[in-house]
Design a protein around this motif. Sequence first.
Motif, PDB file in Angstrom:
ATOM      1  N   ALA A 163       0.857  -1.191   0.000  1.00 18.97           N
ATOM      2  CA  ALA A 163       0.000   0.000   0.000  1.00 18.97           C
ATOM      3  C   ALA A 163       0.890   1.237   0.000  1.00 18.97           C
ATOM      4  N   ILE A 164       0.608   2.152  -0.889  1.00 19.32           N
ATOM      5  CA  ILE A 164       1.389   3.398  -0.981  1.00 19.32           C
ATOM      6  C   ILE A 164       0.438   4.588  -0.879  1.00 19.32           C
ATOM      7  N   TYR A 165       0.737   5.475   0.046  1.00 15.06           N
ATOM      8  CA  TYR A 165      -0.098   6.662   0.263  1.00 15.06           C
ATOM      9  C   TYR A 165       0.271   7.767  -0.729  1.00 15.06           C
ATOM     10  N   PHE A 166      -0.738   8.292  -1.413  1.00 11.39           N
ATOM     11  CA  PHE A 166      -0.543   9.449  -2.290  1.00 11.39           C
ATOM     12  C   PHE A 166      -1.443  10.575  -1.796  1.00 11.39           C
ATOM     13  N   PRO A 167      -0.885  11.615  -1.162  1.00 11.31           N
ATOM     14  CA  PRO A 167      -1.717  12.702  -0.637  1.00 11.31           C
ATOM     15  C   PRO A 167      -2.392  13.504  -1.754  1.00 11.31           C
ATOM     16  N   HIS A 168      -3.444  14.215  -1.386  1.00 11.09           N
ATOM     17  CA  HIS A 168      -4.128  15.161  -2.287  1.00 11.09           C
ATOM     18  C   HIS A 168      -4.700  14.490  -3.527  1.00 11.09           C
ATOM     19  N   GLY A 169      -5.531  13.490  -3.315  1.00 13.26           N
ATOM     20  CA  GLY A 169      -6.189  12.806  -4.433  1.00 13.26           C
ATOM     21  C   GLY A 169      -7.700  12.851  -4.315  1.00 13.26           C
ATOM     22  N   HIS A 170      -8.331  11.691  -4.414  1.00 13.14           N
ATOM     23  CA  HIS A 170      -9.787  11.583  -4.261  1.00 13.14           C
ATOM     24  C   HIS A 170     -10.205  12.186  -2.915  1.00 13.14           C
ATOM     25  N   THR A 171      -9.418  11.895  -1.876  1.00 11.60           N
ATOM     26  CA  THR A 171      -9.485  12.616  -0.593  1.00 11.60           C
ATOM     27  C   THR A 171      -8.026  12.903  -0.233  1.00 11.60           C
ATOM     28  N   ASN A 172      -7.781  13.146   1.036  1.00 14.15           N
ATOM     29  CA  ASN A 172      -6.372  13.290   1.434  1.00 14.15           C
ATOM     30  C   ASN A 172      -5.908  12.051   2.203  1.00 14.15           C
ATOM     31  N   THR A 173      -6.599  10.934   1.976  1.00 13.57           N
ATOM     32  CA  THR A 173      -6.314   9.735   2.783  1.00 13.57           C
ATOM     33  C   THR A 173      -6.162   8.480   1.917  1.00 13.57           C
ATOM     34  N   VAL A 231      -6.904  12.912 -18.873  1.00 17.04           N
ATOM     35  CA  VAL A 231      -7.907  13.915 -18.490  1.00 17.04           C
ATOM     36  C   VAL A 231      -7.411  14.702 -17.274  1.00 17.04           C
ATOM     37  N   LEU A 232      -6.867  13.976 -16.305  1.00 14.16           N
ATOM     38  CA  LEU A 232      -6.355  14.640 -15.098  1.00 14.16           C
ATOM     39  C   LEU A 232      -5.235  15.632 -15.430  1.00 14.16           C
ATOM     40  N   TYR A 241     -16.186  20.579 -11.143  1.00 14.33           N
ATOM     41  CA  TYR A 241     -14.820  20.056 -11.299  1.00 14.33           C
ATOM     42  C   TYR A 241     -13.831  21.214 -11.409  1.00 14.33           C
ATOM     43  N   LEU A 242     -14.193  22.246 -12.166  1.00 14.27           N
ATOM     44  CA  LEU A 242     -13.321  23.429 -12.285  1.00 14.27           C
ATOM     45  C   LEU A 242     -13.140  24.090 -10.912  1.00 14.27           C
ATOM     46  N   ASP A 243     -14.230  24.231 -10.167  1.00 14.73           N
ATOM     47  CA  ASP A 243     -14.144  24.820  -8.820  1.00 14.73           C
ATOM     48  C   ASP A 243     -13.125  24.061  -7.966  1.00 14.73           C
ATOM     49  N   ARG A 244     -13.243  22.753  -8.023  1.00 15.27           N
ATOM     50  CA  ARG A 244     -12.362  21.918  -7.182  1.00 15.27           C
ATOM     51  C   ARG A 244     -10.916  22.019  -7.626  1.00 15.27           C
ATOM     52  N   LEU A 245     -10.707  21.953  -8.943  1.00 14.58           N
ATOM     53  CA  LEU A 245      -9.335  22.054  -9.446  1.00 14.58           C
ATOM     54  C   LEU A 245      -8.719  23.372  -8.988  1.00 14.58           C
ATOM     55  N   ILE A 275     -12.072  14.011  -8.003  1.00 16.50           N
ATOM     56  CA  ILE A 275     -11.027  14.627  -7.165  1.00 16.50           C
ATOM     57  C   ILE A 275     -11.650  15.320  -5.951  1.00 16.50           C
ATOM     58  N   ASP A 276     -10.899  15.339  -4.869  1.00 17.38           N
ATOM     59  CA  ASP A 276     -11.260  16.109  -3.675  1.00 17.38           C
ATOM     60  C   ASP A 276     -12.717  15.906  -3.266  1.00 17.38           C
ATOM     61  N   MET A 277     -13.116  14.656  -3.137  1.00 26.31           N
ATOM     62  CA  MET A 277     -14.528  14.400  -2.858  1.00 26.31           C
ATOM     63  C   MET A 277     -14.934  14.741  -1.429  1.00 26.31           C
ATOM     64  N   ASP A 278     -13.995  15.094  -0.557  1.00 25.49           N
ATOM     65  CA  ASP A 278     -14.390  15.665   0.729  1.00 25.49           C
ATOM     66  C   ASP A 278     -14.670  17.161   0.572  1.00 25.49           C
ATOM     67  N   ASN A 279     -14.334  17.666  -0.624  1.00 26.23           N
ATOM     68  CA  ASN A 279     -14.654  19.045  -0.993  1.00 26.23           C
ATOM     69  C   ASN A 279     -14.110  20.068   0.004  1.00 26.23           C
ATOM     70  N   ASP A 280     -12.894  19.816   0.469  1.00 25.74           N
ATOM     71  CA  ASP A 280     -12.283  20.741   1.427  1.00 25.74           C
ATOM     72  C   ASP A 280     -10.963  21.309   0.911  1.00 25.74           C
ATOM     73  N   GLY A 281     -10.631  21.001  -0.330  1.00 26.30           N
ATOM     74  CA  GLY A 281      -9.393  21.526  -0.905  1.00 26.30           C
ATOM     75  C   GLY A 281      -8.166  20.719  -0.533  1.00 26.30           C
ATOM     76  N   ASN A 282      -8.316  19.717   0.326  1.00 26.84           N
ATOM     77  CA  ASN A 282      -7.147  18.920   0.736  1.00 26.84           C
ATOM     78  C   ASN A 282      -6.915  17.710  -0.168  1.00 26.84           C
ATOM     79  N   GLY A 283      -7.930  17.350  -0.934  1.00 25.91           N
ATOM     80  CA  GLY A 283      -7.723  16.359  -1.988  1.00 25.91           C
ATOM     81  C   GLY A 283      -7.185  17.099  -3.203  1.00 25.91           C
ATOM     82  N   GLY A 284      -7.378  16.520  -4.382  1.00 31.20           N
ATOM     83  CA  GLY A 284      -6.943  17.237  -5.579  1.00 31.20           C
ATOM     84  C   GLY A 284      -6.545  16.297  -6.694  1.00 31.20           C
ATOM     85  N   PRO A 285      -6.099  16.889  -7.803  1.00 31.71           N
ATOM     86  CA  PRO A 285      -5.649  16.048  -8.913  1.00 31.71           C
ATOM     87  C   PRO A 285      -4.265  15.442  -8.666  1.00 31.71           C
TER      88      PRO A 285
END
Length: 327
Positions: free
Chosen positions: A176-186, A264-265, A307-311, A215-225
């Motif tokens: 398992a490898i952690y990648f921050p700032h994705g679908h969530t931050n976890t 796309v990402l 999606y634009l808002d989140r990006l 991307i960022d489905m917690d919608n807090d800006g801590n996730g991302g592409p």
Amino acid sequence: MRKLAFAIFFTLPFVLGSSIRAQRPMDWDKVEVKLQKLSANVYMIEFVSPSGGNAGANASALIGDDGVVLVDAGYAPVASKLEAALKTISDKPVKYLLNTHWHGDHTGGDAYFSKTATILAQDGARKKMETGDDLSHLNRVNLLRETFPPSPAAALPVITFNDELTLHINGEDLHAIYFPHGHTNTDSLVLFAHAKVAQTGTDFVNMDPSGLPAIDMDNDGNGGPQGEIAALSYIMEQMPDDVKVIPGHGKIASKVEVGRYLDVLTGTTAAVQAGIDQGKTLEQLRQEKVLAKWDYLNTRVMKIDAYLDRLYLCLTRKNVAANDGAK
Ligand SMILES: [Zn+2]
């Protein structure tokens, strides 16, 4: 009020995916647990709703003499059904359960399986499971209104990791490898080295029709592409060409679908970043329809404006530490 909202929304999980037509409660008795053999001892697990959509996130099982390892476990109401399905391929108990991230469509079954399994997850995933989150506020996203209450104590991961974890079990090296700032931050990417299988959690989905990346489905800006790009690039560069990819939602995939999603990402991220570098505001980018090229991916689940808002939020947010979203 917040607690009430948790109660109401948690009882109404909805069908995800291409079958979305209207919000409706899931008929859990009719959900089917489908096992697909990917290698000698690795199975993909799908939870299929009566209408053929996803009734929870994809999971997987690694079987062998050492016991069953689950990677994600679907929603709570189908846990006993999942256990019965596992009995058809192994007489061993579930010994470990590794979560790709904290959302309830992946972790809902944790409490049930904790009677025999040690739960494993990234540090931030456990923290979010402890607190829960009300996602019903999701910006402009109408159909993924879900609220995940704090997980019961029995569901919480007992062993957590920061960057990486490897389980040596059943002749497999499960990584398992952690990648921050994705679908969530976890989110963690999970690799089955010998079976040549990658499980992405929701850093990648393979729906038909395909939509915009989740991307960022917690919608807090801590996730991302960024995390999704890093995780999918890792698969493209480090895994063999015949790797089988278990997406968070949707059908089994190959490097073809992963590469398309990655394009796309990277394309949408570069377009928005270029505008940011020129000092443009979100409103300007909206008016310029900077993502018009990707309009064909607009779905009711993730609209192009959301999606634009989140990006924009994720790319302009400064000094976000890897686990800030989990605090
Ligand atoms: Zn999720």
